[in-house]
Design a protein around this motif. Structure first.
Motif, PDB file in Angstrom:
ATOM      1  N   VAL A   1      43.501  39.215  29.557  1.00 38.00           N
ATOM      2  CA  VAL A   1      42.812  39.255  30.856  1.00 38.00           C
ATOM      3  C   VAL A   1      41.405  39.824  30.722  1.00 38.00           C
ATOM      4  CG1 VAL A   1      42.859  40.243  33.181  1.00 38.00           C
ATOM      5  CG2 VAL A   1      44.972  39.419  32.153  1.00 38.00           C
ATOM      6  N   GLU A   2      41.237  40.836  29.905  1.00 40.49           N
ATOM      7  CA  GLU A   2      39.915  41.430  29.739  1.00 40.49           C
ATOM      8  C   GLU A   2      38.939  40.438  29.110  1.00 40.49           C
ATOM      9  OE1 GLU A   2      40.182  45.099  27.656  1.00 40.49           O
ATOM     10  OE2 GLU A   2      41.309  46.111  29.245  1.00 40.49           O
TER      11      GLU A   2
ATOM     12  N   GLY B   1      34.393  36.613  29.909  1.00 37.64           N
ATOM     13  CA  GLY B   1      33.901  35.245  29.944  1.00 37.64           C
ATOM     14  C   GLY B   1      33.389  34.864  31.321  1.00 37.64           C
ATOM     15  N   LEU B   2      34.090  35.306  32.354  1.00 36.49           N
ATOM     16  CA  LEU B   2      33.692  35.007  33.732  1.00 36.49           C
ATOM     17  C   LEU B   2      32.359  35.678  34.072  1.00 36.49           C
ATOM     18  CD1 LEU B   2      34.639  33.547  36.307  1.00 36.49           C
ATOM     19  CD2 LEU B   2      35.710  35.690  37.021  1.00 36.49           C
TER      20      LEU B   2
ATOM     21  N   LEU C   1      39.455  28.387  35.804  1.00 39.41           N
ATOM     22  CA  LEU C   1      39.234  29.187  37.008  1.00 39.41           C
ATOM     23  C   LEU C   1      40.267  28.848  38.086  1.00 39.41           C
ATOM     24  CD1 LEU C   1      35.334  29.221  37.291  1.00 39.41           C
ATOM     25  CD2 LEU C   1      36.864  30.688  35.976  1.00 39.41           C
ATOM     26  N   SER C   2      40.618  27.577  38.188  1.00 37.61           N
ATOM     27  CA  SER C   2      41.630  27.152  39.164  1.00 37.61           C
ATOM     28  C   SER C   2      42.981  27.803  38.863  1.00 37.61           C
ATOM     29  CB  SER C   2      41.760  25.629  39.151  1.00 37.61           C
ATOM     30  OG  SER C   2      42.763  25.203  40.045  1.00 37.61           O
TER      31      SER C   2
ATOM     32  N   ASP D   1      46.563  33.896  40.218  1.00 41.24           N
ATOM     33  CA  ASP D   1      46.871  35.291  39.911  1.00 41.24           C
ATOM     34  C   ASP D   1      46.223  36.168  40.975  1.00 41.24           C
ATOM     35  OD1 ASP D   1      46.997  37.900  38.926  1.00 41.24           O
ATOM     36  OD2 ASP D   1      46.776  37.274  36.836  1.00 41.24           O
ATOM     37  N   LYS D   2      47.039  36.868  41.739  1.00 40.77           N
ATOM     38  CA  LYS D   2      46.507  37.656  42.856  1.00 40.77           C
ATOM     39  C   LYS D   2      45.546  38.751  42.381  1.00 40.77           C
ATOM     40  CE  LYS D   2      50.460  40.851  42.993  1.00 40.77           C
ATOM     41  NZ  LYS D   2      51.539  41.406  43.854  1.00 40.77           N
ATOM     42  N   ASN D   3      45.704  39.187  41.132  1.00 40.27           N
ATOM     43  CA  ASN D   3      44.815  40.217  40.609  1.00 40.27           C
ATOM     44  C   ASN D   3      43.446  39.667  40.208  1.00 40.27           C
ATOM     45  OD1 ASN D   3      46.815  42.287  40.777  1.00 40.27           O
ATOM     46  ND2 ASN D   3      47.748  41.531  38.882  1.00 40.27           N
ATOM     47  N   LEU D   4      43.351  38.355  40.058  1.00 38.33           N
ATOM     48  CA  LEU D   4      42.090  37.730  39.654  1.00 38.33           C
ATOM     49  C   LEU D   4      41.455  36.902  40.769  1.00 38.33           C
ATOM     50  CD1 LEU D   4      43.104  36.443  36.081  1.00 38.33           C
ATOM     51  CD2 LEU D   4      41.680  38.435  36.612  1.00 38.33           C
ATOM     52  N   LYS D   5      42.202  36.649  41.817  1.00 41.38           N
ATOM     53  CA  LYS D   5      41.754  35.709  42.855  1.00 41.38           C
ATOM     54  C   LYS D   5      40.399  36.096  43.439  1.00 41.38           C
ATOM     55  CE  LYS D   5      43.247  33.371  47.071  1.00 41.38           C
ATOM     56  NZ  LYS D   5      44.350  33.184  48.055  1.00 41.38           N
ATOM     57  N   GLN D   6      40.236  37.351  43.846  1.00 44.32           N
ATOM     58  CA  GLN D   6      38.985  37.761  44.473  1.00 44.32           C
ATOM     59  C   GLN D   6      37.829  37.749  43.482  1.00 44.32           C
ATOM     60  OE1 GLN D   6      38.644  38.284  47.847  1.00 44.32           O
ATOM     61  NE2 GLN D   6      36.483  38.159  47.258  1.00 44.32           N
ATOM     62  N   LEU D   7      38.110  38.159  42.259  1.00 42.10           N
ATOM     63  CA  LEU D   7      37.068  38.159  41.226  1.00 42.10           C
ATOM     64  C   LEU D   7      36.560  36.746  40.965  1.00 42.10           C
ATOM     65  CD1 LEU D   7      35.583  39.911  39.060  1.00 42.10           C
ATOM     66  CD2 LEU D   7      37.415  39.271  37.483  1.00 42.10           C
TER      67      LEU D   7
END
Length: 239
Positions: free
Chosen positions: A163-164, A169-170, A195-196, A201-207
């Motif tokens: 994830v990190e 990368g993002l 990205l889709s 993943d709720k932990n990444l959605k906002q980011l």
């Protein structure tokens, strides 16, 4: 002829029996020695360290640099003109020459490659070096021709299981788009699948949503069309 008495007869028989036993023992020893010399000895080879590892990835007799990642090798060979400086509170990079005088090709590409590293100090050097190089005054002019080479490196980070690494990368993608603007648009479709998936993943959605909105701001209306084609649920930053 005078025959021996009973005592003498017993002594003679005892002596003969003792001699026979000695002869039998010698015969057995000779037979065992002959068998041992004729047998083929079994030699057990010494185990090699590589026997417990994957020989396709570890070569105990190879060049140590060949076992490192491309970024780690470049860092070890000082092909990246900066070094990590440890501070009491935070770390920083020390450039061997002013960043504005550094050739983006190949340094920016190497730093983008390093965004998928998982070990210190490579993670910090790649992330901070990529950001600082894109902050120089004429970064757009130097970076735009390299976008086709940088995007595959960012894709590798965005498809990484860590994830990190994905987050680095993002952030790298957003930093690049802020500098080169619409130059990213033609390559964006190669990244939107990752990205889709991340949006689930709720932990990444906002980011990821924030990143998409910044990509739209930097890429314009054409970028919005590309994003919507891969992520129909995306809501424009202008809505």
């Amino acid at each position: 002829m005078i025959l021996p008495g009973v005592g003498g007869y017993v002594e003679i028989m005892s002596s003969l029996s003792h001699e026979k036993t000695k002869i039998e023992v010698k015969r057995k020893k000779a037979s065992a020695a002959a068998t041992s010399s004729s047998a083929v000895p079994t030699v057990k080879p010494h185990p090699r360290p590589s026997d417990r590892l994957n020989p396709k990835t570890i070569n105990a007799f190879g060049n140590p640099l060949s076992e490192k990642s491309a970024f780690a090798t470049a860092y070890a060979k000082r092909e990246i003109p900066c070094r990590l400086v440890h501070g009491s509170v935070s770390h920083k990079l020390q450039w061997e020459q002013p960043p504005e005088t550094i050739s983006f090709d190949p340094v920016l590409i190497i730093l983008a490659e390093g965004l998928r590293e998982t070990k210190h100090p490579y993670t910090f050097v790649a992330k901070e070096g990529f950001k600082e190089l894109l902050e120089v005054e004429d970064a757009a002019e130097k970076a735009i021709p390299l976008v086709p080479k940088v995007i595959p490196k960012l894709k590798a980070a965005l498809t990484h299981s860590d994830v990190e690494v994905f987050e680095r990368g993002l952030h790298g993608l957003v930093q690049l788009s802020a500098v080169v603007g619409p130059a990213v648009n033609d390559h964006l479709k190669h990244l939107l699948t990752s990205l889709s998936k991340g949006l689930m993943d709720k932990n990444l959605k906002q980011l990821i949503t924030d990143a998409l909105q910044r990509l739209e701001l930097h890429g314009g209306k054409d970028c919005l069309v590309i994003i919507k084609s891969k992520i129909p649920t995306y809501c424009s930053v202008y809505n």
